[in-house]
Design a protein around this motif. Structure first.
Motif, PDB file in Angstrom:
ATOM      1  N   TYR A 135      -7.126  18.728  -2.768  1.00  7.78           N
ATOM      2  CA  TYR A 135      -6.387  17.901  -1.815  1.00  7.78           C
ATOM      3  C   TYR A 135      -6.278  18.567  -0.447  1.00  7.78           C
ATOM      4  O   TYR A 135      -6.125  17.891   0.557  1.00  7.78           O
ATOM      5  CB  TYR A 135      -4.995  17.584  -2.348  1.00  7.78           C
ATOM      6  CG  TYR A 135      -4.996  16.592  -3.481  1.00  7.78           C
ATOM      7  CD1 TYR A 135      -5.321  15.254  -3.264  1.00  7.78           C
ATOM      8  CD2 TYR A 135      -4.698  16.989  -4.783  1.00  7.78           C
ATOM      9  CE1 TYR A 135      -5.346  14.341  -4.313  1.00  7.78           C
ATOM     10  CE2 TYR A 135      -4.707  16.081  -5.829  1.00  7.78           C
ATOM     11  CZ  TYR A 135      -5.029  14.764  -5.593  1.00  7.78           C
ATOM     12  OH  TYR A 135      -5.052  13.852  -6.625  1.00  7.78           O
ATOM     13  N   SER A 136      -6.342  19.892  -0.387  1.00  8.14           N
ATOM     14  CA  SER A 136      -6.213  20.585   0.896  1.00  8.14           C
ATOM     15  C   SER A 136      -7.539  21.171   1.371  1.00  8.14           C
ATOM     16  O   SER A 136      -7.568  21.983   2.286  1.00  8.14           O
ATOM     17  CB  SER A 136      -5.171  21.708   0.779  1.00  8.14           C
ATOM     18  OG  SER A 136      -5.525  22.627  -0.238  1.00  8.14           O
ATOM     19  N   HIS A 165      -2.349   6.772  -2.187  1.00  8.67           N
ATOM     20  CA  HIS A 165      -3.268   7.455  -1.279  1.00  8.67           C
ATOM     21  C   HIS A 165      -2.605   8.760  -0.834  1.00  8.67           C
ATOM     22  O   HIS A 165      -1.507   8.737  -0.276  1.00  8.67           O
ATOM     23  CB  HIS A 165      -3.577   6.595  -0.062  1.00  8.67           C
ATOM     24  CG  HIS A 165      -4.097   5.232  -0.403  1.00  8.67           C
ATOM     25  ND1 HIS A 165      -5.397   5.006  -0.775  1.00  8.67           N
ATOM     26  CD2 HIS A 165      -3.478   4.028  -0.439  1.00  8.67           C
ATOM     27  CE1 HIS A 165      -5.570   3.722  -1.014  1.00  8.67           C
ATOM     28  NE2 HIS A 165      -4.421   3.107  -0.824  1.00  8.67           N
ATOM     29  N   ILE A 166      -3.259   9.887  -1.082  1.00  7.84           N
ATOM     30  CA  ILE A 166      -2.700  11.196  -0.748  1.00  7.84           C
ATOM     31  C   ILE A 166      -3.436  11.755   0.455  1.00  7.84           C
ATOM     32  O   ILE A 166      -4.654  11.936   0.425  1.00  7.84           O
ATOM     33  CB  ILE A 166      -2.799  12.160  -1.940  1.00  7.84           C
ATOM     34  CG1 ILE A 166      -1.991  11.601  -3.131  1.00  7.84           C
ATOM     35  CG2 ILE A 166      -2.291  13.548  -1.556  1.00  7.84           C
ATOM     36  CD1 ILE A 166      -2.131  12.402  -4.410  1.00  7.84           C
ATOM     37  N   VAL A 167      -2.677  12.005   1.536  1.00  4.93           N
ATOM     38  CA  VAL A 167      -3.249  12.498   2.789  1.00  4.93           C
ATOM     39  C   VAL A 167      -2.630  13.855   3.101  1.00  4.93           C
ATOM     40  O   VAL A 167      -1.413  13.971   3.258  1.00  4.93           O
ATOM     41  CB  VAL A 167      -2.989  11.520   3.951  1.00  4.93           C
ATOM     42  CG1 VAL A 167      -3.570  12.071   5.253  1.00  4.93           C
ATOM     43  CG2 VAL A 167      -3.567  10.149   3.636  1.00  4.93           C
ATOM     44  N   THR A 168      -3.465  14.895   3.173  1.00  7.37           N
ATOM     45  CA  THR A 168      -3.012  16.250   3.480  1.00  7.37           C
ATOM     46  C   THR A 168      -3.471  16.610   4.892  1.00  7.37           C
ATOM     47  O   THR A 168      -4.615  16.354   5.260  1.00  7.37           O
ATOM     48  CB  THR A 168      -3.592  17.260   2.467  1.00  7.37           C
ATOM     49  OG1 THR A 168      -3.333  16.801   1.138  1.00  7.37           O
ATOM     50  CG2 THR A 168      -2.964  18.629   2.659  1.00  7.37           C
ATOM     51  N   SER A 220       0.856  -1.185   0.000  1.00  8.95           N
ATOM     52  CA  SER A 220       0.000   0.000   0.000  1.00  8.95           C
ATOM     53  C   SER A 220       0.894   1.237   0.000  1.00  8.95           C
ATOM     54  O   SER A 220       1.842   1.319   0.784  1.00  8.95           O
ATOM     55  CB  SER A 220      -0.906   0.019   1.235  1.00  8.95           C
ATOM     56  OG  SER A 220      -1.848  -1.028   1.194  1.00  8.95           O
ATOM     57  N   CYS A 221       0.577   2.205  -0.856  1.00  8.23           N
ATOM     58  CA  CYS A 221       1.460   3.353  -1.080  1.00  8.23           C
ATOM     59  C   CYS A 221       0.752   4.653  -0.684  1.00  8.23           C
ATOM     60  O   CYS A 221      -0.381   4.897  -1.103  1.00  8.23           O
ATOM     61  CB  CYS A 221       1.877   3.422  -2.549  1.00  8.23           C
ATOM     62  SG  CYS A 221       2.620   1.896  -3.165  1.00  8.23           S
ATOM     63  N   TYR A 222       1.463   5.471   0.094  1.00  6.29           N
ATOM     64  CA  TYR A 222       0.887   6.705   0.622  1.00  6.29           C
ATOM     65  C   TYR A 222       1.825   7.886   0.429  1.00  6.29           C
ATOM     66  O   TYR A 222       3.048   7.737   0.499  1.00  6.29           O
ATOM     67  CB  TYR A 222       0.630   6.579   2.124  1.00  6.29           C
ATOM     68  CG  TYR A 222      -0.519   5.691   2.507  1.00  6.29           C
ATOM     69  CD1 TYR A 222      -1.775   6.217   2.808  1.00  6.29           C
ATOM     70  CD2 TYR A 222      -0.346   4.307   2.585  1.00  6.29           C
ATOM     71  CE1 TYR A 222      -2.827   5.392   3.172  1.00  6.29           C
ATOM     72  CE2 TYR A 222      -1.398   3.480   2.943  1.00  6.29           C
ATOM     73  CZ  TYR A 222      -2.633   4.026   3.240  1.00  6.29           C
ATOM     74  OH  TYR A 222      -3.666   3.200   3.594  1.00  6.29           O
ATOM     75  N   LEU A 223       1.229   9.046   0.241  1.00  8.76           N
ATOM     76  CA  LEU A 223       1.911  10.331   0.382  1.00  8.76           C
ATOM     77  C   LEU A 223       1.241  11.070   1.526  1.00  8.76           C
ATOM     78  O   LEU A 223       0.043  11.349   1.465  1.00  8.76           O
ATOM     79  CB  LEU A 223       1.802  11.151  -0.914  1.00  8.76           C
ATOM     80  CG  LEU A 223       2.141  12.648  -0.802  1.00  8.76           C
ATOM     81  CD1 LEU A 223       3.582  12.860  -0.366  1.00  8.76           C
ATOM     82  CD2 LEU A 223       1.851  13.374  -2.111  1.00  8.76           C
ATOM     83  N   PHE A 224       2.018  11.352   2.568  1.00  7.68           N
ATOM     84  CA  PHE A 224       1.545  12.183   3.669  1.00  7.68           C
ATOM     85  C   PHE A 224       2.221  13.552   3.529  1.00  7.68           C
ATOM     86  O   PHE A 224       3.447  13.642   3.550  1.00  7.68           O
ATOM     87  CB  PHE A 224       1.909  11.567   5.021  1.00  7.68           C
ATOM     88  CG  PHE A 224       0.887  10.615   5.553  1.00  7.68           C
ATOM     89  CD1 PHE A 224       0.408   9.575   4.772  1.00  7.68           C
ATOM     90  CD2 PHE A 224       0.401  10.742   6.842  1.00  7.68           C
ATOM     91  CE1 PHE A 224      -0.538   8.682   5.263  1.00  7.68           C
ATOM     92  CE2 PHE A 224      -0.540   9.852   7.347  1.00  7.68           C
ATOM     93  CZ  PHE A 224      -1.010   8.825   6.556  1.00  7.68           C
TER      94      PHE A 224
END
Length: 232
Positions: free
Chosen positions: A165-166, A190-193, A151-155
């Motif tokens: 996104y914000s 998965h992009i988490v801001t 599982s791949c994420y950008l925090f």
């Protein structure tokens, strides 16, 4: 400690670091001002991310003893199909004779292992824009050649990806350019801001403080929890 108290501690730590980084950067004798600020924000996001992962794992009932978070490099081997394309036969034979040396060692910021299995990779950024996103996607595509179920994420603290996104809304529709770039890669990122409002380069958060709210941290926990429950 309850999940809420853990999240409140993250907020306090964030506030403390961001409110002093400008002064610390001015007083630093080891790094230039801009480099010190970037280093501090980067480390802050990595710390927040690791705390969120650990808090989430505890929240879903996971055993802390089986959770390991590191950034040890993973060896990506050369592909045989590439060797087959090398036109110079001497070069191709040299590669074959030294095949064990042909690896690329790669790590993202946080490798999450559960029961010894690499299950989640997280890239941590003070902010991200689409040029950075391309590099992140390349790294994850390389890692998934070795760990296809990763599982791949950008925090990210702030977003400069465009779109919503914000905006802290559900669902998050993203941006035209970001989705287009992702369509050329195999990983589902998965992009988490964490901070509301698009990054403004003229109003950096160490000079124009943005609050970190418990709702955005809880959203990150919810996203991670949906992923981590399958490892219980």
């Amino acid at each position: 400690m309850t999940l809420r108290k853990k999240l409140q501690k993250i907020i306090r730590d964030y506030r403390t670091v961001v409110q002093v980084v400008d002064q610390d950067a001015r007083e630093s004798e080891d790094r230039a001002y801009g480099g010190f600020v970037r280093m501090t924000k980067g480390r802050l996001q990595e710390q927040i991310t690791e705390q969120l992962v650990r808090a989430t794992w505890a929240h879903v009932g996971g055993d802390a003893e089986v959770l390991d978070i590191n950034a040890k490099k993973i060896a990506i081997p050369i592909r045989q199909s590439y060797i087959d394309r090398i036109k110079d036969p001497e070069v191709a034979e040299h590669v074959r004779q030294n095949i064990d040396n042909y690896v690329y060692r790669l790590a993202v910021d946080k490798h999450v292992f559960i029961d010894g299995q690499f299950v989640i990779g997280i890239e941590c950024k003070a902010y991200a824009e689409n040029a950075m996103l391309k590099r992140i996607l390349v790294d994850f595509d390389l890692l998934k050649t070795r760990h296809p179920n990763l599982s791949c994420y950008l925090f990210q603290l702030e977003s400069q990806l465009g779109g919503d996104y914000s905006a802290m809304t559900k669902p998050t529709y993203g941006s035209y350019s970001t989705h287009t770039i992702q369509s050329y890669f195999s990983c589902d990122l998965h992009i988490v801001t964490l901070l509301a409002g698009e990054r403004n380069i003229n109003r950096p958060i160490h000079k124009h403080f943005k609050p970190l709210k418990i709702e955005s941290l809880q959203n990150a926990v919810d996203i991670l929890a949906d992923d981590m429950r399958r490892f219980l």
